[in-house]
Design a protein around this motif. Structure first.
Motif, short mmCIF file in Angstrom:
data_model
loop_
_atom_site.label_atom_id
_atom_site.label_comp_id
_atom_site.label_asym_id
_atom_site.label_seq_id
_atom_site.Cartn_x
_atom_site.Cartn_y
_atom_site.Cartn_z
N ALA A 162 0.80 -1.22 0.00
CA ALA A 162 0.00 0.00 0.00
C ALA A 162 0.83 1.27 0.00
CB ALA A 162 -0.93 0.00 1.21
N MET A 163 0.20 2.33 -0.50
CA MET A 163 0.78 3.67 -0.43
C MET A 163 -0.32 4.64 -0.06
SD MET A 163 1.26 4.51 -4.49
CE MET A 163 1.98 6.13 -4.18
N LYS A 164 0.06 5.73 0.58
CA LYS A 164 -0.94 6.70 1.02
C LYS A 164 -1.39 7.60 -0.12
CE LYS A 164 -0.40 7.15 6.00
NZ LYS A 164 -0.26 8.10 7.12
N GLN A 165 -2.60 8.12 0.03
CA GLN A 165 -3.10 9.09 -0.93
C GLN A 165 -2.13 10.26 -1.02
OE1 GLN A 165 -7.00 9.50 1.07
NE2 GLN A 165 -7.94 9.11 -0.91
N GLY A 166 -1.97 10.80 -2.21
CA GLY A 166 -1.05 11.92 -2.39
C GLY A 166 0.35 11.49 -2.80
N GLY A 167 0.56 10.17 -2.91
CA GLY A 167 1.87 9.68 -3.33
C GLY A 167 2.11 9.96 -4.80
N THR A 168 3.36 9.89 -5.22
CA THR A 168 3.72 10.20 -6.60
C THR A 168 3.80 8.94 -7.46
OG1 THR A 168 6.11 9.99 -6.22
CG2 THR A 168 5.10 12.15 -5.80
N PHE A 169 3.83 9.15 -8.77
CA PHE A 169 3.97 8.03 -9.71
C PHE A 169 5.28 7.30 -9.46
CE2 PHE A 169 5.08 6.02 -13.72
CZ PHE A 169 3.90 5.43 -14.07
N LYS A 170 6.33 8.04 -9.14
CA LYS A 170 7.63 7.42 -8.84
C LYS A 170 7.52 6.48 -7.65
CE LYS A 170 12.46 8.47 -7.75
NZ LYS A 170 12.50 7.59 -6.56
N GLU A 171 6.84 6.92 -6.62
CA GLU A 171 6.66 6.07 -5.43
C GLU A 171 5.88 4.82 -5.78
OE1 GLU A 171 6.66 9.62 -2.03
OE2 GLU A 171 4.79 8.96 -2.95
N LEU A 172 4.87 4.98 -6.62
CA LEU A 172 4.07 3.84 -7.05
C LEU A 172 4.91 2.85 -7.84
CD1 LEU A 172 1.34 2.37 -7.56
CD2 LEU A 172 1.00 3.92 -9.51
N LEU A 173 5.70 3.36 -8.77
CA LEU A 173 6.56 2.51 -9.59
C LEU A 173 7.57 1.76 -8.72
CD1 LEU A 173 7.22 1.67 -12.50
CD2 LEU A 173 8.79 3.62 -12.62
N ASP A 174 8.18 2.47 -7.78
CA ASP A 174 9.13 1.84 -6.86
C ASP A 174 8.46 0.72 -6.07
OD1 ASP A 174 11.18 3.48 -7.65
OD2 ASP A 174 10.96 4.89 -6.00
N LEU A 175 7.24 0.97 -5.64
CA LEU A 175 6.51 0.01 -4.82
C LEU A 175 6.27 -1.30 -5.55
CD1 LEU A 175 4.81 -0.25 -2.07
CD2 LEU A 175 2.85 0.28 -3.51
N VAL A 176 5.74 -1.21 -6.76
CA VAL A 176 5.37 -2.44 -7.47
C VAL A 176 6.59 -3.18 -8.02
CG1 VAL A 176 3.06 -1.64 -8.04
CG2 VAL A 176 4.93 -1.19 -9.64
N VAL A 177 7.63 -2.43 -8.41
CA VAL A 177 8.82 -3.08 -8.97
C VAL A 177 9.66 -3.74 -7.89
CG1 VAL A 177 11.02 -2.66 -10.15
CG2 VAL A 177 8.93 -1.61 -11.02
N LYS A 178 9.98 -3.00 -6.84
CA LYS A 178 10.87 -3.53 -5.81
C LYS A 178 10.23 -4.67 -5.02
CE LYS A 178 13.55 0.69 -5.27
NZ LYS A 178 13.94 1.82 -4.38
N ASN A 179 8.92 -4.64 -4.89
CA ASN A 179 8.25 -5.67 -4.10
C ASN A 179 7.62 -6.76 -4.96
OD1 ASN A 179 8.38 -4.62 -1.18
ND2 ASN A 179 7.68 -2.84 -2.32
N ARG A 180 7.76 -6.63 -6.30
CA ARG A 180 7.26 -7.64 -7.23
C ARG A 180 5.78 -7.94 -7.01
NH1 ARG A 180 11.96 -12.29 -7.38
NH2 ARG A 180 13.52 -11.10 -6.25
#
Length: 203
Positions: free
Chosen positions: A156-174
């Motif tokens: 999960a990520m909090k509302q207001g997060g950036t696209f970069k944070e989203l990309l990092d989240l899904v890639v690094k955690n597979r």
């Protein structure tokens, strides 16, 4: 082939529906497979090609519709009932919440992987116990329930997060999806890999 063309022509069919895997052919032989995750891994390594989108907030990009909400089950819901709900509603996952609606985990169809006849009785347990047993059996990327947001970063990520944070989240955690949560850690939306790639193909 530029990135936008690759995403729009290969990872979506003529009706705009996502294609999760594309075979690479050479002389009538399959020589490779490109998946959505492969494309996102490439994007993660070439963030400069994404442009200003990389620093934009996910809400500003319209990556999810907050009105749709998130289908959830509580952590003590019987696993079989949770999977039946997913099948009935045509879902690939459901969020797991505590009795106050706080996000604590994720249950997906992939958590059925490795469930043979000897382990079928595991479906009679609550989803919390079912997932803990799945981890004990060392299934790849089995979901682990967490009680605090700091331990929930893989999901999960909090509302207001950036696209970069989203990309990092899904890639690094597979992971194949990211939940969006509010300040009270309650789920408000889900962003899938298809959502991310569709935005990039239309940008």
């Amino acid at each position: 082939t530029d990135l936008k063309t690759l995403v729009s022509q290969l990872l979506f069919d003529k009706n705009g529906r996502p294609v999760h895997r594309v075979a690479i052919m050479e002389q009538a032989q399959v020589v490779g497979i490109i998946t959505q995750s492969d494309v996102l891994n490439y994007l993660d390594q070439h963030k400069s090609e994404i442009g200003p989108t990389i620093d934009a907030k996910i809400e500003d990009l319209g990556l999810y519709d907050p009105k749709k909400g998130v289908v959830t089950v509580t952590s003590d819901t019987v696993a079989m009932d949770a999977f039946q709900k997913m099948f009935k509603d045509g879902l690939s996952c459901v969020g797991i919440v505590d009795n106050e609606g706080v996000m604590v985990g994720n249950l997906s169809v992939s958590d059925l992987r490795g469930l043979n006849a000897d382990r079928f009785s595991n479906l009679t347990y609550g989803v919390s116990k079912f997932l803990k047993i799945a981890k004990a059996l060392s299934r790849p990327y089995a979901t682990v329930l967490n009680s605090r947001l700091n331990n929930l970063r893989a999901l999960a990520m909090k509302q207001g997060g950036t696209f970069k944070e989203l990309l990092d989240l899904v890639v690094k955690n597979r992971v194949h999806r990211a939940y969006v949560i509010d300040d009270k850690c309650k789920p408000v939306a889900i962003i899938t890999l298809s959502d991310i790639l569709k935005h990039l193909s239309e940008a």
